[in-house]
Design a protein around this motif. Structure first.
Motif, PDB file in Angstrom:
ATOM      1  N   UNK A 130       3.275   7.011   9.550  1.00 15.80           N
ATOM      2  CA  UNK A 130       1.686   8.041  10.025  1.00 15.80           C
ATOM      3  C   UNK A 130       0.020   7.104   9.919  1.00 15.80           C
ATOM      4  N   UNK A 131       0.806   5.980   8.937  1.00 13.42           N
ATOM      5  CA  UNK A 131      -0.809   5.129   8.218  1.00 13.42           C
ATOM      6  C   UNK A 131      -0.724   4.223   8.993  1.00 13.42           C
ATOM      7  N   UNK A 132       0.115   3.619   9.820  1.00 12.83           N
ATOM      8  CA  UNK A 132       0.547   1.768  10.019  1.00 12.83           C
ATOM      9  C   UNK A 132       0.587   2.001  11.631  1.00 12.83           C
ATOM     10  N   UNK A 133       1.571   2.261  12.204  1.00  6.66           N
ATOM     11  CA  UNK A 133       2.506   2.359  13.699  1.00  6.66           C
ATOM     12  C   UNK A 133       0.966   3.320  14.672  1.00  6.66           C
ATOM     13  N   UNK A 134       0.708   4.381  13.560  1.00  2.00           N
ATOM     14  CA  UNK A 134      -0.166   5.430  14.212  1.00  2.00           C
ATOM     15  C   UNK A 134      -1.469   4.790  14.435  1.00  2.00           C
ATOM     16  N   UNK A 135      -1.395   4.920  12.606  1.00  5.94           N
ATOM     17  CA  UNK A 135      -2.873   5.085  11.926  1.00  5.94           C
ATOM     18  C   UNK A 135      -3.444   4.355  12.064  1.00  5.94           C
ATOM     19  N   UNK A 136      -2.729   2.986  12.447  1.00  2.54           N
ATOM     20  CA  UNK A 136      -3.517   1.543  12.387  1.00  2.54           C
ATOM     21  C   UNK A 136      -4.074   1.695  10.787  1.00  2.54           C
ATOM     22  N   UNK A 137      -3.967   1.867   9.623  1.00  5.20           N
ATOM     23  CA  UNK A 137      -4.274   1.539   9.149  1.00  5.20           C
ATOM     24  C   UNK A 137      -4.243   0.448   8.471  1.00  5.20           C
ATOM     25  N   UNK A 138      -5.129  -0.878   6.979  1.00  8.57           N
ATOM     26  CA  UNK A 138      -5.118  -1.636   6.970  1.00  8.57           C
ATOM     27  C   UNK A 138      -5.988  -2.162   5.748  1.00  8.57           C
ATOM     28  N   UNK A 139      -4.832  -2.945   5.034  1.00  8.15           N
ATOM     29  CA  UNK A 139      -5.659  -3.239   3.584  1.00  8.15           C
ATOM     30  C   UNK A 139      -7.640  -3.589   3.189  1.00  8.15           C
ATOM     31  N   UNK A 140      -6.921  -3.342   2.398  1.00  6.01           N
ATOM     32  CA  UNK A 140      -9.637  -2.458   2.272  1.00  6.01           C
ATOM     33  C   UNK A 140     -10.017  -1.290   2.942  1.00  6.01           C
ATOM     34  N   UNK A 141      -9.055  -0.795   3.402  1.00  7.56           N
ATOM     35  CA  UNK A 141      -9.958   0.492   4.275  1.00  7.56           C
ATOM     36  C   UNK A 141      -9.733   1.903   3.351  1.00  7.56           C
ATOM     37  N   UNK A 142     -10.280   2.848   3.699  1.00  6.21           N
ATOM     38  CA  UNK A 142     -10.426   3.877   2.618  1.00  6.21           C
ATOM     39  C   UNK A 142      -9.223   5.349   3.575  1.00  6.21           C
ATOM     40  N   UNK A 143      -8.569   5.441   2.396  1.00  8.75           N
ATOM     41  CA  UNK A 143      -7.951   6.698   3.891  1.00  8.75           C
ATOM     42  C   UNK A 143      -8.339   8.061   2.824  1.00  8.75           C
ATOM     43  N   UNK A 144      -7.609   9.166   3.560  1.00 14.12           N
ATOM     44  CA  UNK A 144      -7.194  10.154   2.350  1.00 14.12           C
ATOM     45  C   UNK A 144      -5.943  10.719   3.149  1.00 14.12           C
ATOM     46  N   UNK A 145      -5.437  11.305   2.107  1.00  9.17           N
ATOM     47  CA  UNK A 145      -4.561  12.086   2.292  1.00  9.17           C
ATOM     48  C   UNK A 145      -3.862  13.668   1.605  1.00  9.17           C
ATOM     49  N   UNK A 146      -4.086  14.238   2.840  1.00  8.48           N
ATOM     50  CA  UNK A 146      -4.387  16.144   3.224  1.00  8.48           C
ATOM     51  C   UNK A 146      -2.648  16.724   2.169  1.00  8.48           C
ATOM     52  N   UNK A 147      -2.648  17.699   0.881  1.00 11.60           N
ATOM     53  CA  UNK A 147      -1.404  17.539   0.871  1.00 11.60           C
ATOM     54  C   UNK A 147      -0.471  16.782  -0.408  1.00 11.60           C
ATOM     55  N   UNK A 148      -1.828  15.788  -0.641  1.00 11.29           N
ATOM     56  CA  UNK A 148      -0.900  14.884  -1.394  1.00 11.29           C
ATOM     57  C   UNK A 148       0.000  14.364  -2.406  1.00 11.29           C
ATOM     58  N   UNK A 149       0.173  15.844  -2.587  1.00 17.04           N
ATOM     59  CA  UNK A 149       1.075  15.628  -4.178  1.00 17.04           C
ATOM     60  C   UNK A 149       2.569  16.549  -3.179  1.00 17.04           C
ATOM     61  N   UNK A 150       2.365  17.010  -1.877  1.00 17.20           N
ATOM     62  CA  UNK A 150       3.887  16.974  -1.312  1.00 17.20           C
ATOM     63  C   UNK A 150       5.110  16.305  -0.848  1.00 17.20           C
ATOM     64  N   UNK A 151       6.284  16.425  -0.411  1.00 19.31           N
ATOM     65  CA  UNK A 151       6.855  15.749   0.207  1.00 19.31           C
ATOM     66  C   UNK A 151       5.887  14.744   0.858  1.00 19.31           C
ATOM     67  N   UNK A 152       5.697  14.464   2.240  1.00 17.17           N
ATOM     68  CA  UNK A 152       5.042  14.038   2.914  1.00 17.17           C
ATOM     69  C   UNK A 152       3.984  12.827   2.289  1.00 17.17           C
ATOM     70  N   UNK A 153       3.065  14.020   1.753  1.00 19.98           N
ATOM     71  CA  UNK A 153       1.980  13.572   0.796  1.00 19.98           C
ATOM     72  C   UNK A 153       1.937  12.839  -0.298  1.00 19.98           C
ATOM     73  N   UNK A 154       3.164  12.913  -1.166  1.00 18.08           N
ATOM     74  CA  UNK A 154       3.397  12.191  -2.316  1.00 18.08           C
ATOM     75  C   UNK A 154       3.469  10.863  -1.823  1.00 18.08           C
ATOM     76  N   UNK A 155       4.686  10.352  -1.066  1.00 16.34           N
ATOM     77  CA  UNK A 155       5.569   8.656  -0.173  1.00 16.34           C
ATOM     78  C   UNK A 155       3.987   9.142   0.834  1.00 16.34           C
ATOM     79  N   UNK A 156       3.134   9.098   1.094  1.00 12.95           N
ATOM     80  CA  UNK A 156       2.093   8.744   1.795  1.00 12.95           C
ATOM     81  C   UNK A 156       1.426   7.699   1.109  1.00 12.95           C
ATOM     82  N   UNK A 157       0.745   8.693  -0.125  1.00  5.59           N
ATOM     83  CA  UNK A 157       0.117   8.204  -1.081  1.00  5.59           C
ATOM     84  C   UNK A 157       1.169   6.684  -1.879  1.00  5.59           C
ATOM     85  N   UNK A 158       1.772   7.036  -2.102  1.00  3.01           N
ATOM     86  CA  UNK A 158       2.733   5.859  -2.458  1.00  3.01           C
ATOM     87  C   UNK A 158       2.943   4.156  -1.552  1.00  3.01           C
ATOM     88  N   UNK A 159       3.089   4.909  -0.284  1.00  4.73           N
ATOM     89  CA  UNK A 159       2.898   3.610   1.055  1.00  4.73           C
ATOM     90  C   UNK A 159       1.767   3.055   0.803  1.00  4.73           C
TER      91      UNK A 159
END
Length: 326
Positions: A130-159
């Motif tokens: 979701x961050x890289x392949x679909x979201x095309x996120x890059x180092x230095x960009x700002x990203x917000x993760x909703x539900x950031x303490x749930x299963x997917x959310x916490x993993x997304x914050x971590x990655x």
């Protein structure tokens, strides 16, 4: 073998743990002795018959597991019996044994025990893609993760943090934001008590975020979209809130935004090279010390409690069933 069983669609409390005949692998399949199985929000939807695909009754729910190969079906040459593996299936994981296609199994990354291996692949692959392949996120960009303490959310914050993005955690309480900050989030927004759009602009110096990762849906999706900067990307991953949001398309037009959906089963079918690259990247992060956040481990007999906690979003990280307990 023992297995959780759904005999009618509804709430998790309707499940029972029963004895079933041991399954046998067919052509191209392997038999797994399940050591641990992770509980995911889609499991709740499948039990309630609210998922995109129905599971015919009766069935054993559960989609994510780790265990050891105990038998090979006709035509299967490997991995050999005794190999520790992790995998995912539409249903069947909440049982002491499961039969799955051999092609769908993955080796367990070095450093993960069975409990953490069961909690790893689906959520962390979802986070990465979701961050890289679909979201095309890059180092230095700002990203917000909703539900950031749930299963997917916490993993997304971590990655996301490990990939060099500036992660803003959005969650429903300060306690949950504390969890996200420990995983590396640079800022936290309590979207129940704060104006999400306004705070996203404040944190990013007025411009808004480059990327939204939304596994929650509900009332906060539109506010997050409004917090995008011009040309930003919005990735819809799931609807843990229980309500699928309606997005005004004029916002997409005015922001020149991109809205994309992510569904891991489809990605495995049409983007195999990207899936392989994600597996390599995640394995490297595990070698560097990354571990999934597991908040509770239950025996199989607590299946209704575990699923209810996930359904009502009372958990942080992942809940895992220990199939060797009891």
């Amino acid at each position: 073998m023992r297995a959780a069983r759904c005999t009618e669609y509804g709430a998790p409390g309707g499940l029972s743990v029963v004895e079933l005949d041991d399954p046998q692998p067919g052509p191209g399949e392997v038999l797994i002795r399940v050591h641990a199985a992770a509980v995911n929000y889609p499991d709740v939807l499948v039990i309630a018959n609210r998922y995109q695909v129905s599971a015919p009754l009766p069935f054993t729910p559960g989609s994510e597991f780790a265990g050891v190969i105990t038998a090979l079906g006709p035509g299967v040459t490997g991995p050999p019996v005794g190999s520790p593996v992790a995998g995912a299936a539409f249903t069947g994981a909440f049982a002491e044994q499961i039969v799955v296609p051999a092609a769908g199994l993955r080796p367990i990354p070095d450093g993960l025990d069975m409990v953490h291996a069961a909690a790893f692949h689906v959520t962390y692959a979802t986070a990465y893609h979701s961050l890289v392949t679909i979201g095309e996120g890059k180092a230095g960009e700002w990203a917000v993760v909703l539900g950031a303490a749930g299963g997917v959310g916490s993993a997304t914050v971590d990655v996301g943090t490990r990939l060099g993005l500036h992660i803003i955690a959005a969650a429903s309480s300060e306690d949950r934001l504390v969890v996200a900050r420990k995983l590396g989030a640079e800022a936290g927004i309590d979207y129940v008590r704060e104006d999400l759009k306004k705070r996203l602009r404040e944190v990013t110096g007025g411009e808004g975020v480059h990327l939204v990762i939304d596994p929650v849906g509900g009332d906060y999706s539109e506010a997050a979209l409004r917090g995008l900067r011009r040309g930003g990307r919005f990735v819809t991953v799931g609807y843990a809130d229980g309500k699928i949001p309606s997005i005004p398309l004029n916002l997409v037009l005015l922001k020149e935004a991109t809205v994309r959906g992510f569904e891991i089963r489809m990605l495995r079918q049409y983007a195999k090279d990207a899936v392989a690259e994600g597996d390599r990247a995640l394995a490297a992060m595990v070698r560097d010390g990354m571990r999934p956040l597991v908040s509770h481990v239950h025996p199989l007999t607590d299946i209704a409690t575990a699923l209810t906690d996930v359904a009502e979003r009372r958990t942080t990280g992942k809940i895992v069933l220990d199939m060797t307990a009891g």
